[in-house]
Write a protein that holds these residues in place. Structure first.
Motif, short mmCIF file in Angstrom:
data_model
loop_
_atom_site.label_atom_id
_atom_site.label_comp_id
_atom_site.label_asym_id
_atom_site.label_seq_id
_atom_site.Cartn_x
_atom_site.Cartn_y
_atom_site.Cartn_z
N PHE A 1 28.06 146.03 20.99
CA PHE A 1 26.70 146.54 21.23
C PHE A 1 25.90 145.30 21.64
O PHE A 1 25.01 145.33 22.65
CB PHE A 1 26.20 147.64 20.46
CG PHE A 1 26.80 148.88 20.33
CD1 PHE A 1 27.43 149.43 21.59
CD2 PHE A 1 27.12 149.37 19.05
CE1 PHE A 1 28.02 150.64 21.42
CE2 PHE A 1 27.91 150.82 19.19
CZ PHE A 1 28.20 151.24 20.41
N VAL A 2 25.77 144.35 20.53
CA VAL A 2 24.96 143.36 20.54
C VAL A 2 25.25 142.44 21.60
O VAL A 2 24.34 141.96 22.49
CB VAL A 2 25.07 142.62 19.08
CG1 VAL A 2 24.38 141.26 19.27
CG2 VAL A 2 24.49 143.34 18.09
N ALA A 3 26.66 142.26 22.24
CA ALA A 3 26.75 141.43 23.17
C ALA A 3 26.44 141.94 24.45
O ALA A 3 25.86 141.20 25.38
CB ALA A 3 28.44 141.33 23.09
N ILE A 4 26.81 143.20 24.50
CA ILE A 4 26.10 143.86 25.91
C ILE A 4 24.62 143.69 25.92
O ILE A 4 24.12 143.39 27.26
CB ILE A 4 26.72 145.36 25.93
CG1 ILE A 4 28.00 145.53 26.06
CG2 ILE A 4 25.90 146.20 27.12
CD1 ILE A 4 28.57 146.86 25.91
N PHE A 5 23.79 143.98 24.99
CA PHE A 5 22.29 143.79 24.79
C PHE A 5 21.86 142.46 25.07
O PHE A 5 20.93 142.29 25.91
CB PHE A 5 21.96 144.18 23.47
CG PHE A 5 20.46 144.10 23.56
CD1 PHE A 5 19.71 145.01 24.18
CD2 PHE A 5 19.61 143.03 22.72
CE1 PHE A 5 18.27 144.68 24.11
CE2 PHE A 5 18.55 143.00 22.71
CZ PHE A 5 17.59 143.85 23.35
N LEU A 6 22.59 141.50 24.62
CA LEU A 6 22.10 139.94 24.97
C LEU A 6 22.38 139.68 26.37
O LEU A 6 21.72 138.97 27.02
CB LEU A 6 23.09 139.04 23.90
CG LEU A 6 22.77 139.09 22.59
CD1 LEU A 6 23.35 138.24 21.82
CD2 LEU A 6 21.05 138.95 22.30
N ILE A 7 23.66 140.16 26.77
CA ILE A 7 23.93 140.00 28.23
C ILE A 7 23.09 140.68 29.09
O ILE A 7 22.50 139.80 30.17
CB ILE A 7 25.22 140.16 28.89
CG1 ILE A 7 26.47 139.46 28.09
CG2 ILE A 7 25.62 140.32 30.16
CD1 ILE A 7 27.93 139.98 28.00
N ALA A 8 22.56 141.73 29.16
CA ALA A 8 21.49 142.63 29.82
C ALA A 8 20.11 141.95 29.63
O ALA A 8 19.55 141.52 30.75
CB ALA A 8 21.41 143.89 29.23
N TYR A 9 20.08 141.31 28.35
CA TYR A 9 18.67 140.73 28.21
C TYR A 9 18.51 139.32 28.87
O TYR A 9 17.45 139.14 29.71
CB TYR A 9 18.36 140.55 26.66
CG TYR A 9 17.05 139.90 26.35
CD1 TYR A 9 15.89 140.70 26.41
CD2 TYR A 9 16.80 138.55 26.24
CE1 TYR A 9 14.63 140.29 25.96
CE2 TYR A 9 15.64 138.12 25.96
CZ TYR A 9 14.48 138.92 25.73
OH TYR A 9 13.13 138.42 25.58
#
Length: 48
Positions: free
Chosen positions: A31-39
């Motif tokens: 979840f954190v990886a996806i959020f950071l990539i999206a951000y």
């Protein structure tokens, strides 16, 4: 207008990912990886 939408979307995404990480802590790193990539994509302007 798209920039405002992006900034409104990120807190909602952060809330959803935070709740999901409480429910399924094993997948927190995904979840954190996806959020950071999206951000990052929003920050660089690749996603409007």
């Amino acid at each position: 207008m798209s920039l405002n939408l992006s900034f409104k979307l990120l807190p909602i995404l952060a809330l959803v990912l935070g709740i999901a990480s409480i429910v399924a802590p094993r997948f927190l790193n995904i979840f954190v990886a996806i959020f950071l990539i999206a951000y990052a994509l929003v920050g660089f302007g690749f996603i409007r």
